[in-house]
Design an enzyme around this catalytic site. Structure first.
Site, PDB file in Angstrom:
ATOM      1  N   PRO A 108       1.091  -0.965   0.785  1.00 26.34           N
ATOM      2  CG  PRO A 108      -0.748  -1.609   2.078  1.00 26.34           C
ATOM      3  CD  PRO A 108       0.766  -1.992   1.083  1.00 26.34           C
ATOM      4  N   GLY A 146       2.256   5.234   0.655  1.00 22.71           N
ATOM      5  CA  GLY A 146       1.783   6.255   1.882  1.00 22.71           C
ATOM      6  C   GLY A 146       1.356   5.281   3.341  1.00 22.71           C
ATOM      7  N   GLY A 162       3.896   3.906   5.232  1.00 21.36           N
ATOM      8  CA  GLY A 162       4.804   3.893   6.003  1.00 21.36           C
ATOM      9  C   GLY A 162       5.572   2.596   6.000  1.00 21.36           C
ATOM     10  N   GLY A 168       7.212   1.068   3.007  1.00 22.36           N
ATOM     11  CA  GLY A 168       7.997   1.477   2.061  1.00 22.36           C
ATOM     12  C   GLY A 168       7.973   0.655   0.321  1.00 22.36           C
ATOM     13  CB  SER A 169       4.723   1.679  -1.334  1.00 21.87           C
ATOM     14  OG  SER A 169       4.319   2.041  -1.973  1.00 21.87           O
ATOM     15  CB  ALA A 229      12.272   2.588   0.038  1.00 21.90           C
ATOM     16  CB  ALA A 230       9.339  -1.963  -1.840  1.00 21.90           C
ATOM     17  CG  ASP A 279      12.079   3.714   4.631  1.00 19.32           C
ATOM     18  OD1 ASP A 279      12.225   3.129   5.001  1.00 19.32           O
ATOM     19  OD2 ASP A 279      10.573   3.570   3.616  1.00 19.32           O
TER      20      ASP A 279
HETATM   21  O1  PMV Z   1       8.035   6.441   4.870  1.00 21.13           O
HETATM   22  P1  PMV Z   1       7.668   6.040   5.752  1.00 21.13           P
HETATM   23  O2  PMV Z   1       6.305   6.796   6.692  1.00 21.13           O
HETATM   24  O3  PMV Z   1       8.411   4.566   5.930  1.00 21.13           O
HETATM   25  O4  PMV Z   1       8.724   6.631   7.506  1.00 21.13           O
HETATM   26  C1  PMV Z   1       9.998   7.051   6.993  1.00 21.13           C
HETATM   27  C2  PMV Z   1      10.930   6.500   8.607  1.00 21.13           C
HETATM   28  C3  PMV Z   1      11.524   7.923   9.165  1.00 21.13           C
HETATM   29  O5  PMV Z   1      12.632   7.481  10.043  1.00 21.13           O
HETATM   30  C4  PMV Z   1      10.900   8.810   9.351  1.00 21.13           C
HETATM   31  C5  PMV Z   1      12.025   9.190   7.281  1.00 21.13           C
HETATM   32  C6  PMV Z   1      13.072   8.561   7.506  1.00 21.13           C
HETATM   33  O6  PMV Z   1      13.355   8.450   5.976  1.00 21.13           O
HETATM   34  O7  PMV Z   1      13.683   7.236   8.394  1.00 21.13           O
END
Ligand code: PMV
Length: 318
Positions: A96, A98, A100, A102-103, A105-106, A147
């Site tokens: 999913p 947005g 948290g 890591g979509s 980044a993956a 991520d």
């Molecule tokens: O984007 P998210 O919700 O997976 O969060 C990233 C984690 C943070 O520590 C808030 C930001 C980061 O770049 O490490």
């Protein structure tokens, strides 16, 4: 030739936000993945087709839309190879966006891995994560890099900016992660800036929390290596308190966190940037269903997943 690569989503067990300022954090890869297929095309453009987000073409006229980070990830690799080429990139993600997990980044990691393989480059997981980080910068400004790192490696990773990531030797077989979506959209970039502003405003108050987070992460690592998940859960609860102090919790997230604990989770907390997105509950395998039952009706969506050892994987080539 086409190359298809996949990479996992992640959950941060402990240390988010603190990690942006150089504290360590621990993240785990999840059994939910993004798949990217890359092939060459004749025209010198990059065409991105996403099952979830539609289509876009980059090359001459570049618009920074939602698929732009995918283009940036591929462009990093093309530049590294020193061999300009047109590409067609097809993205299918089960993570999913947005929330948290890591979509972005993956997707970036899978794009870098597939493009590199197509162009005949051999990259280490660290190099893949570094190239994918360029796409993360477009998505949320000042990413720590955690991520793409955990997505490249898989398993559980101890991450500290500037240090080589360390794989944590832990056995998660009896563990399930329950992720409950608050349904509230948020921007990681904005939340990171907000926390950094608060730290600037009250350095004497917030700096001790950063030191506390560093020790908390070290203790979590020890507990993971000892298979002491009760302590991991306890430390996650303390970490949630620190995140609330940073100002990234809200009434909905607290409701989900406490519901999960009451239903038998070993620990539960915000995971990722907070402000919305997902709450993470650490559960024994046999307790996961009752935790889910308690969260159903409160959460917009629930995902139950084991920790996955698998980082980048190549799933098809022809
Ligand atoms: O984007 P998210 O919700 O997976 O969060 C990233 C984690 C943070 O520590 C808030 C930001 C980061 O770049 O490490």
């Amino acid at each position: 030739m086409r190359v298809r690569a996949s990479a996992p989503g992640k959950a941060i067990l402990v240390g988010e936000h603190f990690v942006v300022e150089g504290s360590p954090a621990i993240a785990v890869a999840l059994d939910v993945r993004a798949h990217v297929t890359v092939e060459r095309i004749e025209e010198n453009i990059v065409k991105v087709i996403s099952r979830e987000l539609g289509e876009a073409t980059y090359g001459e006229h570049e618009e920074e839309d939602r698929l732009y980070p995918v283009y940036i990830a591929a462009r990093e690799v093309v530049q590294r190879s020193g061999e300009p080429t047109g590409l067609k990139i097809t993205v299918e993600s089960d993570i999913p966006p947005g929330a948290g997990m890591g979509s972005s980044a993956a997707v970036a990691v899978a794009t870098v891995a597939a493009t590199a393989k197509l162009l005949g480059l051999t990259l280490t997981p660290d190099e893949v994560a570094q190239s994918a980080l360029a796409a993360e910068v477009v998505v949320h400004g000042k990413p720590s890099g955690i991520d793409p790192t955990v997505s490249s490696y898989g398993g559980a990773i101890l991450f500290k900016k500037g240090d080589k990531p360390k794989r944590i030797n832990a056995d998660f077989d009896q563990i399930r992660l329950v992720l409950a979506d608050s349904g509230i959209q948020r921007s990681t970039g904005k939340l990171v800036s907000k926390v950094l502003e608060t730290k600037k405003k009250f350095p004497g108050i917030l700096e001790p929390l950063y030191r506390s987070a560093t020790e908390l992460v070290e203790k979590t690592r020890e507990a993971l290596e000892n298979g002491d998940f009760a302590t991991v859960g306890e430390l996650m609860n303390i970490n949630h308190g620190l995140l609330s102090a940073l100002g990234v919790s809200n009434a909905k997230l607290e409701e989900l966190v406490y519901a999960a604990r009451e239903a038998g989770a070993l620990g539960s907390k915000i995971t990722g940037a907070g402000g919305g997105g997902m709450v993470l509950a650490l559960c024994w395998k046999e307790d996961a269903e009752s935790v889910c039952q308690r969260l159903r009706g409160l959460a917009a969506r629930i995902i139950v997943t084991p920790v996955s050892d698998k980082g980048i994987a190549y799933t098809l080539e022809n």
